[in-house]
Design an enzyme around this catalytic site. Structure first.
Site, PDB file in Angstrom:
ATOM      1  N   GLY A   1       1.153  -1.494   0.273  1.00 58.17           N
ATOM      2  CA  GLY A   1      -0.495   0.035  -0.263  1.00 58.17           C
ATOM      3  C   GLY A   1       0.994   1.225  -0.377  1.00 58.17           C
ATOM      4  O   GLY A   1       1.810   1.194   0.865  1.00 58.17           O
TER       5      GLY A   1
ATOM      6  N   ARG B   1       0.893  -5.400  -5.875  1.00 52.23           N
ATOM      7  CA  ARG B   1       1.432  -6.466  -4.536  1.00 52.23           C
ATOM      8  C   ARG B   1       1.564  -7.621  -6.093  1.00 52.23           C
ATOM      9  O   ARG B   1       0.823  -6.837  -6.769  1.00 52.23           O
ATOM     10  CB  ARG B   1       0.171  -6.785  -3.743  1.00 52.23           C
ATOM     11  CG  ARG B   1       0.195  -5.890  -2.455  1.00 52.23           C
ATOM     12  CD  ARG B   1      -1.291  -6.476  -2.080  1.00 52.23           C
ATOM     13  NE  ARG B   1      -0.949  -4.867  -0.945  1.00 52.23           N
ATOM     14  CZ  ARG B   1      -1.484  -4.145  -0.137  1.00 52.23           C
ATOM     15  NH1 ARG B   1      -2.526  -3.649  -1.504  1.00 52.23           N
ATOM     16  NH2 ARG B   1      -1.701  -3.310   0.681  1.00 52.23           N
TER      17      ARG B   1
ATOM     18  N   ASP C   1       5.319  -5.601   6.296  1.00 49.72           N
ATOM     19  CA  ASP C   1       5.376  -6.472   6.716  1.00 49.72           C
ATOM     20  C   ASP C   1       5.466  -7.680   5.444  1.00 49.72           C
ATOM     21  O   ASP C   1       6.288  -8.139   6.027  1.00 49.72           O
ATOM     22  CB  ASP C   1       3.965  -6.897   7.868  1.00 49.72           C
ATOM     23  CG  ASP C   1       5.172  -8.409   8.435  1.00 49.72           C
ATOM     24  OD1 ASP C   1       5.284  -8.040   9.215  1.00 49.72           O
ATOM     25  OD2 ASP C   1       3.789  -9.565   8.447  1.00 49.72           O
TER      26      ASP C   1
ATOM     27  N   THR D   1       3.546   2.573   6.289  1.00 51.74           N
ATOM     28  CA  THR D   1       2.090   1.930   6.046  1.00 51.74           C
ATOM     29  C   THR D   1       1.425   2.613   7.473  1.00 51.74           C
ATOM     30  O   THR D   1       1.772   3.268   8.107  1.00 51.74           O
ATOM     31  CB  THR D   1       2.615   0.864   6.125  1.00 51.74           C
ATOM     32  OG1 THR D   1       0.935   0.494   6.754  1.00 51.74           O
ATOM     33  CG2 THR D   1       2.705  -0.220   7.942  1.00 51.74           C
TER      34      THR D   1
ATOM     35  N   ASP E   1      -1.294   1.714   8.834  1.00 54.07           N
ATOM     36  CA  ASP E   1      -2.026   1.461   9.880  1.00 54.07           C
ATOM     37  C   ASP E   1      -0.698   1.652  11.187  1.00 54.07           C
ATOM     38  O   ASP E   1      -0.899   0.889  11.786  1.00 54.07           O
ATOM     39  CB  ASP E   1      -1.951  -0.028   9.354  1.00 54.07           C
ATOM     40  CG  ASP E   1      -2.122  -0.175   8.071  1.00 54.07           C
ATOM     41  OD1 ASP E   1      -3.495   0.680   7.130  1.00 54.07           O
ATOM     42  OD2 ASP E   1      -2.604  -1.319   7.018  1.00 54.07           O
TER      43      ASP E   1
ATOM     44  N   ASP F   1       1.522  -0.532  12.261  1.00 49.88           N
ATOM     45  CA  ASP F   1       1.520  -2.145  12.322  1.00 49.88           C
ATOM     46  C   ASP F   1       2.561  -2.920  12.482  1.00 49.88           C
ATOM     47  O   ASP F   1       2.983  -4.566  11.788  1.00 49.88           O
ATOM     48  CB  ASP F   1       0.265  -2.623  11.914  1.00 49.88           C
ATOM     49  CG  ASP F   1       0.930  -2.958  10.794  1.00 49.88           C
ATOM     50  OD1 ASP F   1       1.245  -1.927   9.825  1.00 49.88           O
ATOM     51  OD2 ASP F   1      -0.604  -3.924  10.052  1.00 49.88           O
TER      52      ASP F   1
ATOM     53  N   ARG G   1      -6.608  -1.554   8.652  1.00 47.56           N
ATOM     54  CA  ARG G   1      -5.917  -3.656   8.383  1.00 47.56           C
ATOM     55  C   ARG G   1      -6.816  -3.749  10.180  1.00 47.56           C
ATOM     56  O   ARG G   1      -8.145  -3.892  10.856  1.00 47.56           O
ATOM     57  CB  ARG G   1      -4.802  -4.469   8.071  1.00 47.56           C
ATOM     58  CG  ARG G   1      -4.692  -3.625   6.727  1.00 47.56           C
ATOM     59  CD  ARG G   1      -3.487  -4.611   6.279  1.00 47.56           C
ATOM     60  NE  ARG G   1      -2.403  -4.344   6.982  1.00 47.56           N
ATOM     61  CZ  ARG G   1      -1.315  -5.202   6.817  1.00 47.56           C
ATOM     62  NH1 ARG G   1      -1.414  -5.898   5.806  1.00 47.56           N
ATOM     63  NH2 ARG G   1      -0.189  -5.292   7.328  1.00 47.56           N
TER      64      ARG G   1
END
Length: 319
Positions: free
Chosen positions: A10, A71, A102, A125, A127, A129, A171
């Site tokens: 992303g 991706r 990740d 990212t 996110d 995360d 996510r």
């Protein structure tokens, strides 16, 4: 030593500042920079080209990534990873900077185990995360995009005496939701990391409504999959007219903040310096308690990120 930079997964605000710093810094070091266009798919398809100052002129303020991203299901297959390595080898590239998350780091770890390729990952990212780092490139910009949207939504919520349920990205991680709820003064926040106490929330909201509250702002992390459940509950149980806003991909775009630009510069310099030193390979640049460092890739991908318990504790006002 020729080095390449690639975006994977992303997109996130701050990628372009990192790309620009990569080119400028390598020229300053007397080395040759390359772009891998279109992420992992581009690596497989040989979309690798030399980069110049002209390529990165005037891109600092732009969101997204001028070299694009992707991706790739093909990358799961050995023959395509071998093809990707051979494409790098044609340009004598043995070092790669990867802007990604990740999944991107796992992909590169696999490839580097099979072929003599060094890489340094920059956690990128919205996110937030990624294990081992307090923040990732793009997070600050995304939070500011959400903050701006929530401030505007609160205006209309208070004017029409409505409840608004706002879904944010992330996510399976609730970081964006937690920080956004705290900084916007939201009455409700749902995240995957914490079970929502329906009974306590109901009693709290009804008590506030009896004392004059005429609107509600609820922040829901997409990973809970409870956005429309909360909207239905607010409408039919709490008794307040409710609207739903899914912020979606606007959180991944926009001009990067000053913080994200500075983070991009520092991470890229450290990634390039590490690759040029060739002391060891396969690292990820991290930030812990305001200090920059490096962690082994296997530590990053084999552990799960957890939100700071103090942040989660700040959501307990409904308890």
């Amino acid at each position: 030593m020729p080095l390449a930079i690639m975006c994977s997964g992303g997109d996130a605000p701050g990628m372009n500042p990192a790309i620009k710093k990569f080119v400028d810094y390598l020229y300053e070091k007397g080395e040759k920079p390359y772009f891998v266009y279109n992420g992992l798919d581009g690596l497989i398809d040989g979309k690798i080209h030399p980069a110049t100052h002209k390529d990165v002129g005037g891109i600092l303020h732009r969101g997204g990534a001028i070299i694009r991203s992707s991706r790739s299901k093909r990358f799961y297959e050995y023959e395509y990873r071998k093809q990707a390595y051979e494409n790098l080898k044609k340009h004598d590239i043995t070092g790669l900077v990867v802007l990604g998350g990740d999944g991107s780091f796992r992909a590169m770890e696999k490839m580097s185990q099979e072929f003599p390729l060094n890489f340094v990952g920059i956690p990128t990212t919205i996110d937030n995360d990624i294990y081992g780092t307090d923040t990732c490139l793009g997070v600050d910009t995304a939070l500011n995009v959400i903050r701006d949207a929530l401030d505007k939504i609160r205006d209309t919520a208070s004017t029409f005496s409505r409840a608004f349920v706002v879904e944010v990205m992330g996510r399976e991680c609730g970081y964006l939701a937690v920080v956004s709820a705290i900084t916007s003064g939201a009455e409700i926040c749902l995240v995957p990391e914490v079970d929502f106490n329906w009974h306590v929330a109901r009693e709290h909201l009804k008590r506030e409504i009896r004392h004059g509250r005429n609107y509600v702002l609820a922040i829901v992390a997409e990973g809970t999959k409870m956005t429309f459940d909360i909207a239905d509950w607010l409408e039919n149980d709490i008794g307040m007219e409710t609207r739903v806003t899914v912020l979606g991909h606007i959180q991944r775009g926009g001009s990067p903040t000053v913080n994200d630009r500075m983070l991009a510069f520092e991470c890229t310099i450290r990634a390039v310096d590490h690759l040029l030193s060739a002391t060891s390979s396969n690292k990820v640049v991290v930030v812990e308690n305001g200090n920059f460092g490096m962690k082994e890739i296997d530590e990053i991908v084999n552990n799960k990120y957890q939100i700071d318990p103090e942040l989660l504790g700040m959501l307990n006002r409904l308890d």
